[in-house]
Design a protein around this motif. Structure first.
Motif, PDB file in Angstrom:
ATOM      1  N   ILE A  35     -14.305 -55.989  27.407  1.00  0.00           N
ATOM      2  CA  ILE A  35     -15.170 -57.161  27.301  1.00  0.00           C
ATOM      3  C   ILE A  35     -15.580 -57.673  28.678  1.00  0.00           C
ATOM      4  CG2 ILE A  35     -15.248 -59.567  26.515  1.00  0.00           C
ATOM      5  CD1 ILE A  35     -13.505 -58.735  24.152  1.00  0.00           C
ATOM      6  N   CYS A  36     -14.652 -57.639  29.630  1.00  0.00           N
ATOM      7  CA  CYS A  36     -14.928 -58.101  30.995  1.00  0.00           C
ATOM      8  C   CYS A  36     -14.715 -56.933  31.958  1.00  0.00           C
ATOM      9  CB  CYS A  36     -14.014 -59.268  31.360  1.00  0.00           C
ATOM     10  SG  CYS A  36     -14.194 -60.711  30.300  1.00  0.00           S
ATOM     11  N   PRO A  37     -15.724 -56.127  32.196  1.00  0.00           N
ATOM     12  CA  PRO A  37     -15.549 -54.898  32.990  1.00  0.00           C
ATOM     13  C   PRO A  37     -15.017 -55.140  34.397  1.00  0.00           C
ATOM     14  CG  PRO A  37     -17.652 -54.881  31.830  1.00  0.00           C
ATOM     15  CD  PRO A  37     -17.099 -56.258  31.673  1.00  0.00           C
ATOM     16  N   SER A  38     -15.260 -56.314  34.974  1.00  0.00           N
ATOM     17  CA  SER A  38     -14.808 -56.555  36.345  1.00  0.00           C
ATOM     18  C   SER A  38     -13.348 -56.992  36.425  1.00  0.00           C
ATOM     19  CB  SER A  38     -15.691 -57.621  36.999  1.00  0.00           C
ATOM     20  OG  SER A  38     -15.485 -58.892  36.380  1.00  0.00           O
ATOM     21  N   ALA A  39     -12.696 -57.215  35.297  1.00  0.00           N
ATOM     22  CA  ALA A  39     -11.340 -57.764  35.295  1.00  0.00           C
ATOM     23  C   ALA A  39     -10.350 -56.790  35.919  1.00  0.00           C
ATOM     24  CB  ALA A  39     -10.913 -58.106  33.872  1.00  0.00           C
ATOM     25  N   GLN A  40      -9.497 -57.308  36.797  1.00  0.00           N
ATOM     26  CA  GLN A  40      -8.421 -56.534  37.417  1.00  0.00           C
ATOM     27  C   GLN A  40      -7.112 -57.287  37.229  1.00  0.00           C
ATOM     28  OE1 GLN A  40      -8.669 -53.500  38.795  1.00  0.00           O
ATOM     29  NE2 GLN A  40     -10.884 -53.428  38.363  1.00  0.00           N
ATOM     30  N   CYS A  41      -6.097 -56.591  36.685  1.00  0.00           N
ATOM     31  CA  CYS A  41      -4.795 -57.216  36.476  1.00  0.00           C
ATOM     32  C   CYS A  41      -4.075 -57.344  37.818  1.00  0.00           C
ATOM     33  CB  CYS A  41      -3.964 -56.397  35.494  1.00  0.00           C
ATOM     34  SG  CYS A  41      -2.385 -57.165  35.057  1.00  0.00           S
ATOM     35  N   ILE A  42      -3.665 -58.564  38.139  1.00  0.00           N
ATOM     36  CA  ILE A  42      -3.013 -58.853  39.417  1.00  0.00           C
ATOM     37  C   ILE A  42      -1.497 -58.887  39.283  1.00  0.00           C
ATOM     38  CG2 ILE A  42      -2.861 -60.506  41.311  1.00  0.00           C
ATOM     39  CD1 ILE A  42      -5.551 -59.105  41.022  1.00  0.00           C
ATOM     40  N   GLU A  55      -8.071 -61.257  37.818  1.00  0.00           N
ATOM     41  CA  GLU A  55      -9.216 -61.701  38.602  1.00  0.00           C
ATOM     42  C   GLU A  55     -10.436 -60.912  38.142  1.00  0.00           C
ATOM     43  OE1 GLU A  55      -7.332 -63.219  42.874  1.00  0.00           O
ATOM     44  OE2 GLU A  55      -8.357 -61.266  42.754  1.00  0.00           O
ATOM     45  N   GLY A  56     -11.603 -61.555  38.235  1.00  0.00           N
ATOM     46  CA  GLY A  56     -12.831 -60.878  37.858  1.00  0.00           C
ATOM     47  C   GLY A  56     -14.033 -61.516  38.526  1.00  0.00           C
ATOM     48  N   LYS A  57     -15.209 -60.974  38.252  1.00  0.00           N
ATOM     49  CA  LYS A  57     -16.436 -61.494  38.821  1.00  0.00           C
ATOM     50  C   LYS A  57     -16.998 -62.605  37.943  1.00  0.00           C
ATOM     51  CE  LYS A  57     -17.620 -57.105  41.064  1.00  0.00           C
ATOM     52  NZ  LYS A  57     -18.625 -56.021  41.178  1.00  0.00           N
ATOM     53  N   ILE A  58     -17.691 -63.542  38.590  1.00  0.00           N
ATOM     54  CA  ILE A  58     -18.158 -64.722  37.889  1.00  0.00           C
ATOM     55  C   ILE A  58     -19.154 -64.387  36.786  1.00  0.00           C
ATOM     56  CG2 ILE A  58     -20.087 -65.240  39.430  1.00  0.00           C
ATOM     57  CD1 ILE A  58     -19.176 -68.220  39.192  1.00  0.00           C
ATOM     58  N   GLU A  59     -19.847 -63.253  36.884  1.00  0.00           N
ATOM     59  CA  GLU A  59     -20.801 -62.906  35.832  1.00  0.00           C
ATOM     60  C   GLU A  59     -20.117 -62.591  34.500  1.00  0.00           C
ATOM     61  OE1 GLU A  59     -20.846 -59.309  38.780  1.00  0.00           O
ATOM     62  OE2 GLU A  59     -20.767 -61.512  38.890  1.00  0.00           O
ATOM     63  N   ASP A  60     -18.808 -62.334  34.541  1.00  0.00           N
ATOM     64  CA  ASP A  60     -18.058 -62.076  33.304  1.00  0.00           C
ATOM     65  C   ASP A  60     -17.476 -63.345  32.695  1.00  0.00           C
ATOM     66  OD1 ASP A  60     -18.518 -59.379  33.153  1.00  0.00           O
ATOM     67  OD2 ASP A  60     -16.707 -58.811  34.258  1.00  0.00           O
ATOM     68  N   PRO A  77     -18.757 -65.986  31.023  1.00  0.00           N
ATOM     69  CA  PRO A  77     -19.109 -66.324  29.635  1.00  0.00           C
ATOM     70  C   PRO A  77     -18.457 -65.411  28.597  1.00  0.00           C
ATOM     71  CG  PRO A  77     -21.065 -66.288  31.044  1.00  0.00           C
ATOM     72  CD  PRO A  77     -19.950 -65.685  31.834  1.00  0.00           C
ATOM     73  N   LYS A  78     -18.093 -64.195  29.006  1.00  0.00           N
ATOM     74  CA  LYS A  78     -17.512 -63.242  28.058  1.00  0.00           C
ATOM     75  C   LYS A  78     -16.071 -63.585  27.682  1.00  0.00           C
ATOM     76  CE  LYS A  78     -20.350 -59.571  30.099  1.00  0.00           C
ATOM     77  NZ  LYS A  78     -20.343 -58.262  30.812  1.00  0.00           N
ATOM     78  N   LEU A  79     -15.418 -64.432  28.483  1.00  0.00           N
ATOM     79  CA  LEU A  79     -14.024 -64.774  28.189  1.00  0.00           C
ATOM     80  C   LEU A  79     -13.878 -65.484  26.849  1.00  0.00           C
ATOM     81  CD1 LEU A  79     -12.669 -65.959  31.667  1.00  0.00           C
ATOM     82  CD2 LEU A  79     -12.327 -63.761  30.538  1.00  0.00           C
ATOM     83  N   GLY A 113      -1.075 -58.787  18.483  1.00  0.00           N
ATOM     84  CA  GLY A 113      -1.836 -58.817  19.721  1.00  0.00           C
ATOM     85  C   GLY A 113      -2.859 -59.923  19.836  1.00  0.00           C
ATOM     86  N   GLN A 114      -2.689 -61.048  19.135  1.00  0.00           N
ATOM     87  CA  GLN A 114      -3.638 -62.146  19.299  1.00  0.00           C
ATOM     88  C   GLN A 114      -3.397 -62.821  20.650  1.00  0.00           C
ATOM     89  OE1 GLN A 114      -3.447 -65.438  16.511  1.00  0.00           O
ATOM     90  NE2 GLN A 114      -5.632 -65.817  16.731  1.00  0.00           N
ATOM     91  N   VAL A 115      -4.474 -63.073  21.404  1.00  0.00           N
ATOM     92  CA  VAL A 115      -4.345 -63.598  22.763  1.00  0.00           C
ATOM     93  C   VAL A 115      -5.159 -64.882  22.924  1.00  0.00           C
ATOM     94  CG1 VAL A 115      -3.964 -61.308  23.757  1.00  0.00           C
ATOM     95  CG2 VAL A 115      -6.286 -62.224  23.645  1.00  0.00           C
ATOM     96  N   VAL A 116      -4.763 -65.677  23.900  1.00  0.00           N
ATOM     97  CA  VAL A 116      -5.516 -66.852  24.321  1.00  0.00           C
ATOM     98  C   VAL A 116      -5.723 -66.774  25.823  1.00  0.00           C
ATOM     99  CG1 VAL A 116      -4.881 -68.424  22.453  1.00  0.00           C
ATOM    100  CG2 VAL A 116      -3.357 -68.162  24.426  1.00  0.00           C
ATOM    101  N   ILE A 117      -6.800 -67.401  26.280  1.00  0.00           N
ATOM    102  CA  ILE A 117      -7.193 -67.341  27.683  1.00  0.00           C
ATOM    103  C   ILE A 117      -6.834 -68.641  28.393  1.00  0.00           C
ATOM    104  CG2 ILE A 117      -9.113 -67.009  29.282  1.00  0.00           C
ATOM    105  CD1 ILE A 117      -8.373 -64.568  27.604  1.00  0.00           C
ATOM    106  N   GLY A 118      -6.225 -68.516  29.563  1.00  0.00           N
ATOM    107  CA  GLY A 118      -5.910 -69.660  30.415  1.00  0.00           C
ATOM    108  C   GLY A 118      -6.451 -69.436  31.820  1.00  0.00           C
ATOM    109  N   THR A 119      -5.993 -70.240  32.757  1.00  0.00           N
ATOM    110  CA  THR A 119      -6.445 -70.106  34.140  1.00  0.00           C
ATOM    111  C   THR A 119      -5.274 -70.234  35.086  1.00  0.00           C
ATOM    112  OG1 THR A 119      -8.082 -70.879  35.737  1.00  0.00           O
ATOM    113  CG2 THR A 119      -6.915 -72.571  34.486  1.00  0.00           C
ATOM    114  N   TRP A 120      -5.452 -69.712  36.295  1.00  0.00           N
ATOM    115  CA  TRP A 120      -4.404 -69.843  37.323  1.00  0.00           C
ATOM    116  C   TRP A 120      -5.095 -70.026  38.668  1.00  0.00           C
ATOM    117  CZ3 TRP A 120      -3.657 -66.249  41.359  1.00  0.00           C
ATOM    118  CH2 TRP A 120      -4.389 -65.055  41.254  1.00  0.00           C
ATOM    119  N   GLN A 121      -4.338 -70.588  39.618  1.00  0.00           N
ATOM    120  CA  GLN A 121      -4.863 -70.803  40.957  1.00  0.00           C
ATOM    121  C   GLN A 121      -3.795 -70.433  41.975  1.00  0.00           C
ATOM    122  OE1 GLN A 121      -6.711 -74.632  41.619  1.00  0.00           O
ATOM    123  NE2 GLN A 121      -7.271 -74.842  39.456  1.00  0.00           N
ATOM    124  N   GLU A 122      -4.254 -70.155  43.188  1.00  0.00           N
ATOM    125  CA  GLU A 122      -3.318 -69.846  44.276  1.00  0.00           C
ATOM    126  C   GLU A 122      -2.553 -71.117  44.673  1.00  0.00           C
ATOM    127  OE1 GLU A 122      -2.450 -67.133  45.384  1.00  0.00           O
ATOM    128  OE2 GLU A 122      -4.059 -65.667  45.244  1.00  0.00           O
TER     129      GLU A 122
END
Length: 381
Positions: free
Chosen positions: A303-310, A346-351, A353-355, A372-381
């Protein structure tokens, strides 16, 4: 049309995991797990539906209804595999405490208690990049913020408000946390083998187990979709649930609006990088478990091609199975990542809306079972 099936224990309950428990096994005691897996609950739901609609039982001649999917009519080698569910779709399981929905906390919370003081809570943050580790190079491991050391990872259930706080990057207040010890406890029992001939105990045949006693206010709930109301029992029913001949009360109600914690605003850097988390609401199972652990559910990248697992904080994988009630046959064990497991991306900002497509989505295998049901959150440095 969605229906909510709510299960309440009538007494103690017993749900096994994948631990062997045969005669002469080196296991001193088998402890019940809670809440039960969907493999247990789907059997109770489908059996109750078949009985309510057609009068089907495992010992009569009424054929298993095809509307409820396959029930092991294929070869013996397939009896232990998860059934095809037909049009039936399941979501959960979740917990309900005094009428309020609870969700497993993402495994990014940490706590420590000093002597004669209250608990101190914090979130995991990400450490510096590690050049070499057992998982490879370029890994960032979760660390406890605020210098809280020698504490413990927090394994609690959260209200919707508490979950939204965690997904937003905050620490929920204690009133939005629900400790498992407040909802259920283990009770130790010693069992015997009884002779059908003499109706007395057989010498040398004892076993020890620990059953779960949930509080009366606690319910295990499953959202059921795909079949019309004629398949759902009316009122309250008593159904077998789990092992050791235990029963539960089940109530079916209509769900007008599916509940789900709201997705937060995802953090964005000046360089146009989005930082988001993916957390399991229900256990997840994947074709390539190693890649899922390292890179997250494959649907994230789709869904988000730019996503990279950190990084990730996942907990220990479990094995679950069940029993084919139609064939009276044990189901094969398969590995699952526990609910609450969380990946950092982490991903690119163009992705960005796809979240929204990922929030509440089902990932991996056995989607019809709610895995495998998932929810989306956020994180910061």
């Amino acid at each position: 049309m969605s229906r909510i099936w709510s299960f309440q224990a009538l007494d103690t309950l017993f749900f096994r995991d994948g631990t062997p428990f045969n005669m002469n096994e080196p296991v001193a005691m088998l402890k019940s797990v809670f809440p039960p897996s969907m493999m247990t609950l789907q059997g109770a739901i489908r059996t109750a539906m078949a009985y309510y609609r057609l009068g089907w039982t495992s010992d009569n001649s009424i054929p298993w209804p095809k509307e409820l999917g396959d029930a092991g009519e294929s070869e013996l080698k397939d009896w232990g595999k998860p059934d095809y569910l037909g049009d039936l779709r399941l979501f959960g399981p979740y917990l309900m405490w005094k009428g309020e929905r609870l969700y497993p906390s993402p495994r990014i919370l940490y706590r420590k208690r000093k002597e004669d003081e209250d608990w101190v809570y914090a979130r995991f943050t990400l450490g510096k990049v590690v050049e070499a580790s057992d998982l490879g190079s370029g890994i960032r491991f979760p660390l406890a913020e605020n210098a809280i050391d020698k504490g413990e990872a927090l394994e609690v259930w959260l209200t919707s408000a508490g979950m939204e706080a965690v997904l937003s990057g905050d620490v929920p207040s204690p009133e939005h946390m629900f400790n498992p010890s407040d909802g259920w406890k283990l009770e130790h029992r010693v069992g015997i083998k009884r002779s059908d001939l003499t109706r007395t105990a057989v010498e040398g045949h004892l076993y020890s187990i620990a059953l779960t006693r949930p509080r009366p206010e606690l319910e295990v709930v499953v959202r059921v979709e795909g079949l019309d109301e004629s398949w759902h029992p009316m009122g309250t029913q008593i159904v077998p649930l789990g092992g050791e001949g235990r029963f539960a009360k089940v109530t079916v109600t209509e769900e007008l609006t599916p509940e789900l914690p709201r997705m937060p605003e995802v953090a964005t850097t000046k360089e146009g990088i989005i930082r988001f988390t993916v957390s399991l609401l229900t256990p997840g199972t994947y074709i390539d478990m190693d890649q899922a652990v390292r890179n997250g559910p494959p649907e994230v990248k789709e869904i988000c091609p730019s996503a990279q697992c950190i990084s990730a904080s996942l907990g220990k994988a479990n094995q679950i199975g069940g029993r084919n009630m139609v064939k009276n046959w044990p189901r094969d064990l398969f590995p699952v990542l526990p609910a609450g497991g969380t990946w950092f991306f982490e991903g690119k900002i163009e992705d960005l809306p796809k979240l929204n497509l990922l929030h509440g989505a089902l990932t991996g295998e056995l989607k019809s079972y709610g895995f495998g049901q998932v929810v989306i959150g956020t994180w910061q440095e």
